[in-house]
Design an enzyme around this catalytic site. Structure first.
Site, PDB file in Angstrom:
ATOM      1  N   HIS A 384       0.808  -1.224   0.000  1.00 26.10           N
ATOM      2  CA  HIS A 384       0.000   0.000   0.000  1.00 26.10           C
ATOM      3  C   HIS A 384       0.835   1.266   0.000  1.00 26.10           C
ATOM      4  O   HIS A 384       0.321   2.346   0.317  1.00 26.10           O
ATOM      5  CB  HIS A 384      -0.907   0.046   1.229  1.00 26.10           C
ATOM      6  CG  HIS A 384      -1.951  -1.020   1.270  1.00 26.10           C
ATOM      7  ND1 HIS A 384      -3.241  -0.813   0.830  1.00 26.10           N
ATOM      8  CD2 HIS A 384      -1.890  -2.303   1.693  1.00 26.10           C
ATOM      9  CE1 HIS A 384      -3.945  -1.932   1.001  1.00 26.10           C
ATOM     10  NE2 HIS A 384      -3.141  -2.850   1.514  1.00 26.10           N
ATOM     11  N   LYS A 575      -8.396  13.610   4.733  1.00 27.79           N
ATOM     12  CA  LYS A 575      -7.468  12.464   4.671  1.00 27.79           C
ATOM     13  C   LYS A 575      -6.471  12.655   5.801  1.00 27.79           C
ATOM     14  O   LYS A 575      -6.443  13.713   6.421  1.00 27.79           O
ATOM     15  CB  LYS A 575      -6.740  12.418   3.321  1.00 27.79           C
ATOM     16  CG  LYS A 575      -6.132  13.768   2.893  1.00 27.79           C
ATOM     17  CD  LYS A 575      -5.522  13.708   1.503  1.00 27.79           C
ATOM     18  CE  LYS A 575      -6.532  13.918   0.401  1.00 27.79           C
ATOM     19  NZ  LYS A 575      -6.744  12.720  -0.416  1.00 27.79           N
ATOM     20  N   ARG A 576      -5.664  11.649   6.089  1.00 31.05           N
ATOM     21  CA  ARG A 576      -4.640  11.831   7.114  1.00 31.05           C
ATOM     22  C   ARG A 576      -3.734  12.997   6.754  1.00 31.05           C
ATOM     23  O   ARG A 576      -3.519  13.297   5.575  1.00 31.05           O
ATOM     24  CB  ARG A 576      -3.805  10.548   7.264  1.00 31.05           C
ATOM     25  CG  ARG A 576      -4.492   9.470   8.067  1.00 31.05           C
ATOM     26  CD  ARG A 576      -4.754   9.901   9.501  1.00 31.05           C
ATOM     27  NE  ARG A 576      -3.539   9.864  10.290  1.00 31.05           N
ATOM     28  CZ  ARG A 576      -3.243   8.915  11.172  1.00 31.05           C
ATOM     29  NH1 ARG A 576      -4.081   7.927  11.411  1.00 31.05           N
ATOM     30  NH2 ARG A 576      -2.100   8.958  11.854  1.00 31.05           N
ATOM     31  N   LYS A 581       0.825  14.320   1.111  1.00 27.99           N
ATOM     32  CA  LYS A 581      -0.532  14.585   0.627  1.00 27.99           C
ATOM     33  C   LYS A 581      -0.738  16.080   0.344  1.00 27.99           C
ATOM     34  O   LYS A 581      -1.683  16.467  -0.323  1.00 27.99           O
ATOM     35  CB  LYS A 581      -1.562  14.090   1.644  1.00 27.99           C
ATOM     36  CG  LYS A 581      -1.551  12.566   1.821  1.00 27.99           C
ATOM     37  CD  LYS A 581      -2.570  12.122   2.871  1.00 27.99           C
ATOM     38  CE  LYS A 581      -2.480  10.641   3.218  1.00 27.99           C
ATOM     39  NZ  LYS A 581      -3.198   9.765   2.270  1.00 27.99           N
ATOM     40  N   THR A 685      -8.627   6.369  -1.751  1.00 28.76           N
ATOM     41  CA  THR A 685      -9.965   5.783  -1.885  1.00 28.76           C
ATOM     42  C   THR A 685     -11.008   6.864  -1.638  1.00 28.76           C
ATOM     43  O   THR A 685     -12.119   6.779  -2.165  1.00 28.76           O
ATOM     44  CB  THR A 685     -10.165   4.613  -0.898  1.00 28.76           C
ATOM     45  OG1 THR A 685      -9.668   5.021   0.382  1.00 28.76           O
ATOM     46  CG2 THR A 685      -9.435   3.374  -1.354  1.00 28.76           C
ATOM     47  N   LYS A 689     -14.730   7.926  -3.503  1.00 27.23           N
ATOM     48  CA  LYS A 689     -15.988   8.221  -2.800  1.00 27.23           C
ATOM     49  C   LYS A 689     -16.547   9.564  -3.247  1.00 27.23           C
ATOM     50  O   LYS A 689     -17.763   9.711  -3.442  1.00 27.23           O
ATOM     51  CB  LYS A 689     -15.759   8.206  -1.276  1.00 27.23           C
ATOM     52  CG  LYS A 689     -15.377   6.828  -0.740  1.00 27.23           C
ATOM     53  CD  LYS A 689     -14.800   6.869   0.678  1.00 27.23           C
ATOM     54  CE  LYS A 689     -14.079   5.549   0.980  1.00 27.23           C
ATOM     55  NZ  LYS A 689     -13.188   5.630   2.165  1.00 27.23           N
TER      56      LYS A 689
HETATM   57  C1  26Q Z   1       3.102   0.004  10.459  1.00 25.37           C
HETATM   58  C2  26Q Z   1       3.999  -0.409  11.447  1.00 25.37           C
HETATM   59  C3  26Q Z   1       3.917   0.107  12.724  1.00 25.37           C
HETATM   60  C4  26Q Z   1       2.921   1.014  13.037  1.00 25.37           C
HETATM   61  C5  26Q Z   1       2.028   1.421  12.063  1.00 25.37           C
HETATM   62  C6  26Q Z   1       2.127   0.925  10.762  1.00 25.37           C
HETATM   63  C7  26Q Z   1       1.180   1.378   9.726  1.00 25.37           C
HETATM   64  C8  26Q Z   1      -0.168   1.479   9.999  1.00 25.37           C
HETATM   65  C9  26Q Z   1      -1.054   1.913   9.031  1.00 25.37           C
HETATM   66  C10 26Q Z   1       1.623   1.685   8.452  1.00 25.37           C
HETATM   67  C11 26Q Z   1       0.729   2.109   7.476  1.00 25.37           C
HETATM   68  C12 26Q Z   1      -0.627   2.210   7.755  1.00 25.37           C
HETATM   69  C13 26Q Z   1      -1.622   2.655   6.782  1.00 25.37           C
HETATM   70  C14 26Q Z   1      -1.366   2.901   5.515  1.00 25.37           C
HETATM   71  C15 26Q Z   1      -2.411   3.353   4.580  1.00 25.37           C
HETATM   72  O1  26Q Z   1      -3.531   3.635   4.976  1.00 25.37           O
HETATM   73  N1  26Q Z   1      -2.099   3.417   3.287  1.00 25.37           N
HETATM   74  C16 26Q Z   1      -3.085   3.830   2.305  1.00 25.37           C
HETATM   75  O2  26Q Z   1      -3.740   2.659   1.839  1.00 25.37           O
HETATM   76  C17 26Q Z   1      -4.829   2.996   1.007  1.00 25.37           C
HETATM   77  C18 26Q Z   1      -5.550   1.709   0.649  1.00 25.37           C
HETATM   78  O3  26Q Z   1      -4.785   0.990  -0.263  1.00 25.37           O
HETATM   79  C19 26Q Z   1      -4.370   3.754  -0.214  1.00 25.37           C
HETATM   80  O4  26Q Z   1      -5.509   4.157  -0.933  1.00 25.37           O
HETATM   81  C20 26Q Z   1      -3.554   4.974   0.183  1.00 25.37           C
HETATM   82  O5  26Q Z   1      -2.999   5.584  -0.967  1.00 25.37           O
HETATM   83  C21 26Q Z   1      -2.441   4.566   1.138  1.00 25.37           C
HETATM   84  O6  26Q Z   1      -1.757   5.710   1.617  1.00 25.37           O
END
Ligand code: 26Q
Length: 840
Positions: A384, A575-576, A581, A685, A689
């Protein structure tokens, strides 16, 4: 009662309820009950489960009783589907995800079971407005953002498509933090979402699994064969909590199984026996910490021990659960690839790979090569990200302490893999170093994405551009070594939650135009193209948008005391908060527009009245992201209080953006901001939407924006900024943001205004770090895309001035983006990766 085969739509009863029981299986397609029946069930639950009379019940009591009533109507189907899956042993998907950002359940479950109308009437008969009860539900925020919400959309689609599947994850006691603002600064508060009780979960302490940690490994002689085994030092219990995942109008109910960590008796018995009661209770807390809280970082993993414990905890529990409860006892292990595929949602569950090997080799006694051949067919991996800092690595030191046997297994996988690489490419040491799962720099560590790539039958990115870059830039050696392993599955979103529930007015208008059926066959939205040419339909579409703005106004007034002007263009970026971004680019646009008007260079009447809406949480440790939040709030205060732009510009930043708020914001939006630096947003995503709800996109050529624009067409999409190759070329040539600043007068004025302290009460130090970051360390090329962005915003203004043409564009956006249903994503996974046809 004997088990009988039940075809879809059959009226036969499950093995638990007599056919004439009011809650027995109703035929698919029929409303399951009468209003009277629902009133009876509701009052029964209120009286006998909540233990209150209607007259004395609280809103929470009523919400819980309503939830239990809805739940009861799904129960027969759920039990039946579980029984059938056990019996049939069809190939199924186990979706492994550390996050599920589910959003509220009540409305979704009412919709799925066709109970919305009956429940509304039944409650009205009891003098209750169902809307008041909807508001009671605290959403389970068990995810950070896109990745967790994607998992929730996928399990919805799998149930709707009748695919045999189970979602596995963690039941965090505290989900994503609740955000508040104090003087414009983000403050995080714990998300105690379980305080008032969750009616949607079914704990099964009797089905708990024991999960081991630490200790050492040893070898032993097994009939002349030397084998390894793990001698762990401590363990915890994993208790499953089951959630219903109802399909839409198909009578199907799948399962989401989330694990909670609980101390084992063995864990504290020693200490109890030593007489230290207090210490024993403390030890219990230690074990239970594992599922206590969701880590709020979503881009720069910190390598924390507790996070690795979480990851291993939930995948080990899921694999044990699969062998103990899902797989038939006599199942031939050699045939596992015909029975199960574990989909790895990013690298978070990748430790499942060595765990699966450990179970097969150490516990089931399988020989290594056979086990590895099976493992390579039973896993697939979704990536991702493209950000190098987001690729997870775990130090060998930590892995060896927590999971010594798994580390050995990883080493062996790596040794054999590198041997094969040598065989194929010769002793190219550079290549070997680059491909090694175990890296030596900056410390000895395991690259989880490499492990997933080697183990996975398929590796997919989440949008065309992302998958291409993944192959070409991140893992090119692997693509060469494993031809055909890499593929793309473009993300999607569920039309049930994000159109039907979030935008009922639009849903009704679509149904009126196209008939029913589009909710599960979203490509049918194409049919709206001709309606875009119909002035009457356009007027009705415009009225839906206006009504959605009024409703958002009500929500924000109640929630935050904000006022939304119905006659404003609603320009939304939710978004975050992350530098890639580029919320900063949005801020520069706002400041530029504001500065233009207050300096008198631009006539206020020359800009379209706009309300800028932000929603964003920053990771608590991400200082720059928090400064940008403070800046947005500060710019908002100044703009909103300045009479010179009154009625023209407004900035709204409601705190604690979550799925529930998204459901109000997205349907009301006119303009969707998707402005990441090209090559950085894997997919997005939210972009889907918005388009599906009739917002036009202003965006870069990034992630799924590329595909949205291809489908929508250039005339109805506001493209700006560099392409990914142009970004690369600019880095290669040398990018100096301060030169861009020097050469662009308009940009200079905006940045200077921020630097002057105009948004910080004259204090120039407050936003100095933000300004110097832009001028001297602009890693995400905000300034390079500024001019192009401002120009595109002028085009937006001009387009919005012609309301009728704008509405036509909005309708075309809806008509042409049916591709982005998560049902289509699931079909792609099924056809190209899982090979799991529907199982009825
Ligand atoms: C990993 C290790 C330790 C702590 C936290 C994490 C962690 C947690 C959440 C790393 C990444 C995430 C989330 C990532 C994320 O939301 N990525 C998004 O995924 C979407 C679905 O595929 C995409 O549409 C976005 O582009 C992407 O940023």
């Amino acid at each position: 009662m004997p088990h009988e085969e039940i075809a879809p739509g059959s009226t036969a009863a499950a093995d638990v309820l007599a056919p004439n029981h009011p809650l027995a299986l109703a035929p698919v397609g029929a409303p399951p009950t009468s209003v009277d029946g629902f009133v009876r069930e509701f009052l029964h639950n209120l009286n006998f489960t909540q233990g209150v009379a209607l007259s004395t019940s609280s809103a929470n009591d009523r919400y819980l009783a309503l939830a239990l009533t809805v739940r009861d109507y799904l129960m027969a189907r759920w039990l039946e589907d579980q029984r059938r899956q056990t019996e049939r042993q069809d190939k199924g998907v186990a979706y492994l995800s550390a996050e599920y950002l589910l959003g509220r359940q009540l409305d979704n479950n009412l919709l799925a079971s066709r109970l919305t109308e009956v429940a509304t009437e039944a409650l009205a008969a009891c003098g209750i407005d169902i809307d008041d009860l909807r508001q009671q539900e605290v959403e389970p925020g068990l995810g950070n953002g896109g990745l967790g919400r994607l998992a929730a959309c996928f399990i919805d689609s799998l149930a709707t498509m009748s695919v045999a599947s189970i979602g596995y994850g963690i039941r965090y006691e505290y989900g994503i933090f609740r955000q508040t603002f104090v003087d414009g600064h983000q403050i995080e508060q714990p998300d105690a979402w379980l305080t008032l009780g969750s009616p949607w979960e079914f704990p099964h302490p009797e089905a708990a699994q024991t999960i081991c940690f630490g200790g050492h490994t040893e070898t032993y002689d097994d009939d002349g064969v030397t084998r390894s085994r793990w001698v762990p030092a401590w363990n915890v219990k994993a208790v499953p909590y089951n959630y219903m995942v109802p399909g839409y109008h198909n009578g199907r109910v799948n399962t989401l199984r989330l694990w909670r960590a609980v101390a084992t008796n063995a864990f504290d018995l020693r200490i109890f026996n030593a007489g230290d009661y207090a210490e024993a209770v403390r030890a219990q807390t230690f074990a239970e910490n594992i599922s206590k809280v969701l880590y709020p970082e979503d881009s720069t993993p910190q390598g924390k021990e507790l996070r690795l414990q979480q990851q291993y905890f939930f995948v080990a529990a899921s694999i044990q659960d699969f062998f103990a409860h899902v797989l038939a006892d006599d199942y031939d292990l050699a045939k596992l690839p015909d029975r199960i595929i574990f989909q790895l949602n990013d690298t978070h569950p990748v430790i499942a790979v060595p765990e699966f090997m450990r179970v097969l080799v150490d516990e089931k006694g399988m020989d290594w090569d056979a086990a590895w051949a099976i493992t390579q067919q039973c896993f697939a991996y979704t990536c991702h990200t493209l950000l190098p800092e987001a690729l997870e690595v775990w130090s060998v030191d930590l892995l060896g302490r927590l999971l010594p046997r798994h580390l050995e297994i990883i080493y062996r996988i790596n040794d054999e893999f590198l041997l094969a690489v040598r065989e194929r490419f010769g002793d190219d040491e550079m290549r070997i170093r680059n491909m090694s799962i175990v890296s030596d720099f900056p410390e000895r560590s395991v690259r989880m994405a490499y492990l997933a790539t080697v183990a996975g039958a398929k590796v997919n990115g989440v949008a065309e551009l992302h998958s291409q870059l993944l192959r070409d830039k991140v893992l090119p050696d692997f693509d060469e070594f494993y031809p055909g392993k890499f593929t793309n599955v473009t993300n999607g979103v569920t039309p049930r939650r994000f159109i039907r529930l979030a935008n009922p007015r639009l849903a009704d208008l679509i149904t009126e135009a196209l008939g029913a059926g589009w909710t599960v066959d979203l490509e049918r939205l194409r049919g709206l193209e001709t309606f875009a040419e119909d002035p009457e339909f356009r007027a009705r579409f415009a009225e839906v948008k206006a009504a959605n703005k009024r409703r958002l106004g009500e929500v924000l007034r109640e929630r935050d005391g904000f006022t939304v002007s119905e006659d404003h263009m609603l320009d939304v970026m939710v978004k975050r908060l992350h530098e890639y971004k580029r919320q900063m680019l949005k801020v520069l646009h706002i400041v530029t527009t504001y500065e233009g008007i207050v300096s008198g260079r631009v006539e206020a009447s020359a800009v379209q009245p706009r309300t800028f809406v932000f929603g964003a949480k920053a990771a608590p440790g991400y200082a720059m992201a928090k400064r940008i939040i403070h800046l947005i709030n500060s710019v908002g205060s100044v703009v909103n209080d300045d009479p010179r732009v009154e009625g023209r510009l407004k900035v709204l930043f409601p705190p604690n953006y979550n799925v529930t708020l998204a459901e109000s914001v997205i349907p009301a939006a006119d303009l969707s901001e998707q402005i990441s630096l090209a090559g950085k947003e894997a997919s997005g995503t939210g972009n889907m939407k918005f388009a599906l709800n009739g917002a036009l996109t202003i965006g870069t050529d990034d992630g799924a924006n590329v595909e949205i624009r291809q489908l929508v067409g250039d005339d109805d999409f506001f493209l700006f900024g560099m392409t990914e190759p142009e970004v690369e070329a600019l880095w290669a040539k040398g990018y100096r943001p301060s030169e861009v600043y020097q050469q662009d007068e308009q940009l200079r004025r905006a940045i200077d205004l921020i630097a002057s302290g105009a948004f910080s009460g004259g204090d120039r130090t407050v936003f100095e770090p933000v300004v110097s970051n832009l001028l001297y360390d602009d890693r995400f090329m905000v300034l390079a895309d500024y001019a192009s962005y401002i120009e595109a915003q002028h085009t937006v203004d001009a387009a919005y001035a012609d309301q009728d043409a704008w509405v036509r564009s909005a309708i075309l956006n809806v008509a042409r983006t049916g591709y982005f249903s998560s049902d289509r994503s699931m079909r792609d996974y099924i056809d190209r990766i899982w090979h799991t046809p529907p199982s009825y």
